[in-house]
Design a protein around this motif. Structure first.
Motif, PDB file in Angstrom:
ATOM      1  N   LEU A   7       0.822  -1.208   0.000  1.00 17.66           N
ATOM      2  CA  LEU A   7       0.000   0.000   0.000  1.00 17.66           C
ATOM      3  C   LEU A   7       0.854   1.255   0.000  1.00 17.66           C
ATOM      4  O   LEU A   7       0.613   2.199  -0.774  1.00 17.66           O
ATOM      5  CB  LEU A   7      -0.929   0.011   1.218  1.00 17.66           C
ATOM      6  N   LEU A 105      -6.539  -3.517  -0.924  1.00 15.68           N
ATOM      7  CA  LEU A 105      -7.585  -3.184   0.045  1.00 15.68           C
ATOM      8  C   LEU A 105      -8.654  -4.273   0.085  1.00 15.68           C
ATOM      9  O   LEU A 105      -9.117  -4.666   1.165  1.00 15.68           O
ATOM     10  CB  LEU A 105      -8.211  -1.838  -0.299  1.00 15.68           C
ATOM     11  N   GLU A 110     -11.117  -4.643   3.096  1.00 11.52           N
ATOM     12  CA  GLU A 110     -11.593  -3.259   3.077  1.00 11.52           C
ATOM     13  C   GLU A 110     -12.276  -2.989   1.734  1.00 11.52           C
ATOM     14  O   GLU A 110     -11.803  -2.213   0.906  1.00 11.52           O
ATOM     15  CB  GLU A 110     -10.432  -2.301   3.322  1.00 11.52           C
TER      16      GLU A 110
END
Length: 348
Positions: A7, A105, A110
């Motif tokens: 990320l 994600l 997420e």
């Protein structure tokens, strides 16, 4: 976690690429709207990860990045030939990094955040089309507007330009003669109109005055048969749209051979808006260009609402109507009427 390292790297790639694009829109193109849109995207990427900066930084390990060696050994893959290459490369960087963020994600559970990044990625695709258009030498389809103050019912070229752009024309050409205006006045008008067209993302073409076109950073220059040849003009304007008026098959071929980006085809019908203009060439010449050449062209000369459909039916994609637009009491209304004729042709 290793996902945080992924990320961190891709958030930085995305934000860095957007910053390069924002700076180009701001400092090279002077386009406040595009600059603000890219800036907003950059902040949205960063805002998604507020509150987790510590964990992202903790996962960073640039010194141990195995990709550094590969990158340093590459020769040529990251070279840039011009600013267009830089824009294109950074859009690809942002898009690829965004996709990676989205997938990571979702892997982390997420999903909502991943969908937000997906939405941002599609926004980047749209911005790419818009920003790259500033580095393209293609003639857009639609209404090709030409300014001419003596036909504008007392309105200034700058006022008419604003009204035409607001109404949605596809490209705008400035055309005035030194016998009617001083060179200073022409320069000042072009400077003002350049800003209007730049803000709206409408290509701006200057007729004849190559020096002024270069000084105001116009998108292109249009030349007639008795003006500087396209081949010579290309030496001082390598990245600009260069158009050439043609009235016969031989002139069309010569313009193509000289490297014109588009040609003017006409006058299709009799016109009084240009002095010393040749006799109307009729629809036959238009047919010839469509049949024998792939070069973009603008059909021009004596085209009105009552004969526009004939021109469109033959295959013209870009059409110029001069007095029909600038001589109208309500320019916005007139352009809307013309666009309806374009739309009706597309539906047939």
């Amino acid at each position: 976690m290793s996902e945080n390292r992924l990320l961190d790297a891709n958030i930085n790639r995305s934000a860095e690429g957007l910053r390069v694009l924002e700076d180009i829109a701001r400092f090279r193109l002077d386009n406040q709207r595009l600059s603000a849109a890219i800036r907003s995207l950059r902040h949205r990427v960063r805002d998604l990860f507020k509150g987790r900066e510590h964990s992202l930084l903790a996962a960073r390990n640039a010194s141990a990045d195995v990709g550094q060696t590969t990158s340093q050994q590459e020769t040529g893959s990251d070279q840039r030939n011009d600013l267009r290459d830089t824009v294109l490369s950074n859009f690809k960087r942002v898009q690829e990094a965004s996709r990676s963020i989205e997938e990571i994600l979702k892997t982390k559970g997420e999903y909502t955040a991943g969908k937000i990044v997906e939405e941002l990625r599609f926004s980047v695709y749209e911005l790419e089309v818009e920003l790259m258009s500033f580095f393209s030498r293609q003639l857009p389809a639609g209404i090709y507007g030409i300014l001419g103050e003596k036909f504008s019912l007392g309105r200034s070229n700058v006022q008419v330009a604003q009204e035409m752009v607001d109404a949605g024309i596809s490209v705008l050409q400035y055309r005035e003669k030194l016998k009617d205006k001083s060179i200073k006045a022409i320069y000042e008008e072009c400077l003002a109109i350049r800003q209007i067209t730049r803000d709206a993302g409408v290509p701006f073409i200057v007729n004849d005055y190559a020096d002024i076109a270069l000084m105001v950073e116009a998108d292109g220059i249009h030349q007639g048969q008795d003006d500087i040849p396209i081949k010579a003009l290309r030496q001082i304007a390598p990245d600009m749209i260069l158009g050439c008026s043609t009235h016969s098959p031989a002139q069309a071929q010569q313009a193509i051979d000289d490297g014109a980006d588009y040609i003017g085809v006409g006058p299709i019908f009799t016109t009084q808006t240009k002095e010393d203009v040749c006799a109307a060439v009729g629809l036959e010449y238009l047919d010839h260009v469509i049949k024998h050449h792939d070069i973009p062209f603008v059909a021009i000369g004596g085209i009105k609402r009552n004969n526009l459909a004939q021109v469109l039916e033959r295959g013209a994609k870009t059409v110029c109507l001069v007095t029909e637009i600038i001589g109208a009491e309500d320019i916005g209304k007139r352009i809307k009427e013309i666009q309806e004729i374009f739309n009706a042709g597309e539906e047939r």
